[in-house]
Design an enzyme around this catalytic site. Structure first.
Site, PDB file in Angstrom:
ATOM      1  N   GLY A 230      43.744  33.892  38.941  1.00  0.00           N
ATOM      2  CA  GLY A 230      42.909  33.113  38.023  1.00  0.00           C
ATOM      3  C   GLY A 230      42.751  31.656  38.378  1.00  0.00           C
ATOM      4  O   GLY A 230      41.954  30.952  37.752  1.00  0.00           O
ATOM      5  N   GLU A 272      49.962  35.621  41.785  1.00  0.00           N
ATOM      6  CA  GLU A 272      49.188  36.689  42.446  1.00  0.00           C
ATOM      7  C   GLU A 272      47.792  36.178  42.724  1.00  0.00           C
ATOM      8  O   GLU A 272      46.804  36.792  42.349  1.00  0.00           O
ATOM      9  CB  GLU A 272      49.037  37.896  41.505  1.00  0.00           C
ATOM     10  N   GLY A 274      44.359  35.315  44.451  1.00  0.00           N
ATOM     11  CA  GLY A 274      43.490  35.874  45.471  1.00  0.00           C
ATOM     12  C   GLY A 274      42.499  34.788  45.889  1.00  0.00           C
ATOM     13  O   GLY A 274      42.574  34.239  46.987  1.00  0.00           O
ATOM     14  N   ARG A 275      41.613  34.480  44.967  1.00  0.00           N
ATOM     15  CA  ARG A 275      40.538  33.516  45.233  1.00  0.00           C
ATOM     16  C   ARG A 275      41.042  32.196  45.825  1.00  0.00           C
ATOM     17  O   ARG A 275      40.485  31.686  46.791  1.00  0.00           O
ATOM     18  CB  ARG A 275      39.809  33.230  43.913  1.00  0.00           C
ATOM     19  N   CYS A 341      15.905  46.485  48.103  1.00  0.00           N
ATOM     20  CA  CYS A 341      14.792  46.727  47.195  1.00  0.00           C
ATOM     21  C   CYS A 341      15.283  46.528  45.760  1.00  0.00           C
ATOM     22  O   CYS A 341      15.307  47.460  44.945  1.00  0.00           O
ATOM     23  CB  CYS A 341      14.260  48.139  47.402  1.00  0.00           C
ATOM     24  N   GLU A 342      15.762  45.339  45.520  1.00  0.00           N
ATOM     25  CA  GLU A 342      16.294  44.952  44.216  1.00  0.00           C
ATOM     26  C   GLU A 342      16.052  43.466  44.092  1.00  0.00           C
ATOM     27  O   GLU A 342      16.442  42.706  44.983  1.00  0.00           O
ATOM     28  CB  GLU A 342      17.811  45.182  44.174  1.00  0.00           C
TER      29      GLU A 342
HETATM   30  C1  LIG Z   1      42.146  40.211  40.546  1.00  0.00           C
HETATM   31  C2  LIG Z   1      43.580  40.063  40.299  1.00  0.00           C
HETATM   32  C3  LIG Z   1      44.299  38.986  40.833  1.00  0.00           C
HETATM   33  C4  LIG Z   1      43.660  37.894  41.638  1.00  0.00           C
HETATM   34  O1  LIG Z   1      42.727  37.169  40.928  1.00  0.00           O
HETATM   35  P1  LIG Z   1      42.057  35.855  41.529  1.00  0.00           P
HETATM   36  O2  LIG Z   1      41.087  35.455  40.477  1.00  0.00           O
HETATM   37  O3  LIG Z   1      41.415  36.231  42.800  1.00  0.00           O
HETATM   38  O4  LIG Z   1      43.140  34.852  41.730  1.00  0.00           O
HETATM   39  C5  LIG Z   1      45.656  38.948  40.605  1.00  0.00           C
HETATM   40  N1  LIG Z   1      46.292  39.901  39.874  1.00  0.00           N
HETATM   41  C6  LIG Z   1      45.634  40.943  39.334  1.00  0.00           C
HETATM   42  C7  LIG Z   1      46.395  41.963  38.569  1.00  0.00           C
HETATM   43  C8  LIG Z   1      44.263  41.051  39.520  1.00  0.00           C
HETATM   44  O5  LIG Z   1      43.606  42.089  38.978  1.00  0.00           O
END
Ligand SMILES: *Cc1c(COP(=O)(O)O)cnc(C)c1O
Length: 421
Positions: A230, A272, A274-275, A341-342
């Protein structure tokens, strides 16, 4: 201003070997950022970032993050398999899934990963499936209501499908304790792509206070608290990004205020993200191939929404640098469009850019997380290659482009497609 981490000369050179479109990841950027994350939380004993594999599921990227001390956060069989193949094992793996096929719990447990249960009913289900509980268990929390920072509503957990209610999670820890579980964790993800240094500290305070309550009401002393993902990135050039050092210090402050005085100062903090880990360090490189002037000015490119779905799906802004024209005035307005085609297949709408020409290479920024990963095959469009720009300036192919044969492979059940296989 956003600056591309590759020059026109570099891309021209790469394009001699690899056709556009392709993804290009910046190894140096990924490593430097991961080190900043580790440093920002180095005050905490046992801190670990579990990279959310779904954001960028490529073994070469996972190995880079592993070298920087990260684990993986998985939510599917193949994410677990990829983690295993990359050498992640035991508590380097977090399994934060929901609506989980039982066989995936079995596999996660076999790898020794930490299982983070999304729902109260999963507790009984897991015991029945595995026969007994692993020594370490985690539960996912959803406080309901709205998630606010000061007076701003960031998200509404009450509408989110994830996690257990307060009563459920307290009851859950009681049950796990009575069944002999020895180590406990709590997890919560309450707002996505937050661009404020206050998200983690605000979330942490809420979870820390609940940890104290759990200790008082159940006798369970949590071993880790997982702040999940997040933490966002500034997609727009005028947005100020998060400062992970400030975020780490903010979590440290509430840790000292809430946990330490309550005898819970040994809790490890997990994340956790990601982004935040790969988003800015991946770009989609595409070539301008066509112009069209009707009621608007269109620049057609050789990538389309199957390669990067976020603009089509969420209307997301992704900044575009026209390589070689970094300093030219942005005095033309285009819709930058792909070939689906969207009509939502637009990387940019009414974007001010320098005057484009056929053959120009566009560097579409911030595609390193939830970019390639969300790819699909609509219109029979194929996945692009992924390339890693090494620290020494060399380029490594880390996923080849899909071929028509790949696309037809799952239809290889009678001889209809034989001609193309
Ligand atoms: C998607 C997700 C993340 C990563 O979210 P980001 O917004 O990319 O930081 C971490 N934990 C869980 C359980 C997720 O579903």
């Amino acid at each position: 201003m956003k600056k591309a981490y590759a020059t026109l000369e570099q891309i021209q050179k790469i394009a001699e070997t690899y056709d556009t479109p392709f993804y290009l990841y910046d190894e140096k950027g990924i490593r430097e950022n991961a080190r900043k994350v580790q440093k920002a939380f180095s005050w905490n004993n046992g801190f670990k970032e579990y990279f959310a594999v779904k954001a960028c599921p490529n073994p070469s990227i996972l190995k880079v993050l592993k070298e920087e001390g990260c684990g993986t956060d998985c939510s599917s069989l193949t994410e677990l398999q990829m983690s295993d193949a990359c050498g992640f094992s035991g508590h380097d793996i977090m399994f934060s899934s929901n609506e989980t096929p039982l066989s995936e719990y079995v596999f996660a447990d076999k790898l020794g990963g930490i299982i983070n249960l999304d729902d109260f009913t999963n507790i009984e289900e897991l015991e029945e499936t595995l026969g007994s509980f692993p020594e370490t268990m985690s539960l996912r929390y959803n406080p309901g209501g709205y998630f606010q920072i000061a007076n701003t509503i960031m998200d509404s957990p009450q509408d989110a499908k994830y996690g257990m209610t307060t009563d459920q999670i307290i009851e859950g820890f009681k049950i796990l304790k009575s069944k002999g579980v020895k180590h406990f964790g709590m997890h919560s993800f309450l707002a996505s792509n937050t661009v404020t240094n206050d998200y983690y500290p605000t979330l942490a305070k809420q979870l820390f206070e609940l940890a104290v309550r759990i200790k008082n009401e159940t006798g369970v002393e949590l071993n880790f608290i997982n702040l999940s993902g997040g933490v966002g990135i500034p997609y727009k050039p005028d947005q100020e990004g998060n400062d992970i050092e400030v975020i780490g210090a903010g979590v440290h402050k509430v840790f000292d205020e809430v946990l330490v005085p309550n005898g819970l100062g040994d809790i490890s903090i997990f994340t956790e993200m990601g982004r935040f880990m790969t988003g800015p360090y991946g770009a989609l490189i595409t070539k301008v191939i066509h112009f069209k002037h009707t009621y608007k000015e269109y620049a057609g490119v050789d990538a389309c929404a199957v390669n990067l779905m976020r603009p089509a799906m969420y209307g997301s802004y992704h900044h575009i640098t026209v390589l070689g024209k970094e300093n030219a005035p942005a005095d033309k307005v285009y819709d930058v469009v792909g070939s689906l085609c969207e009509n939502n297949d637009k990387f940019a709408i009414d974007r001010e850019l320098p005057e484009l020409e056929k053959g120009d290479y566009l560097f579409i920024h911030d595609a390193g997380a939830h970019g390639f990963a969300m790819g699909y095959n609509y219109n029979g469009k194929l996945w692009s290659a992924e390339l890693l720009l090494r620290e020494d300036g060399s380029v490594k192919l880390i996923r080849r482009a899909q071929t028509p044969q790949d696309y037809f492979a799952t239809l290889d059940i009678d001889d209809t497609m034989k001609k193309y296989l």
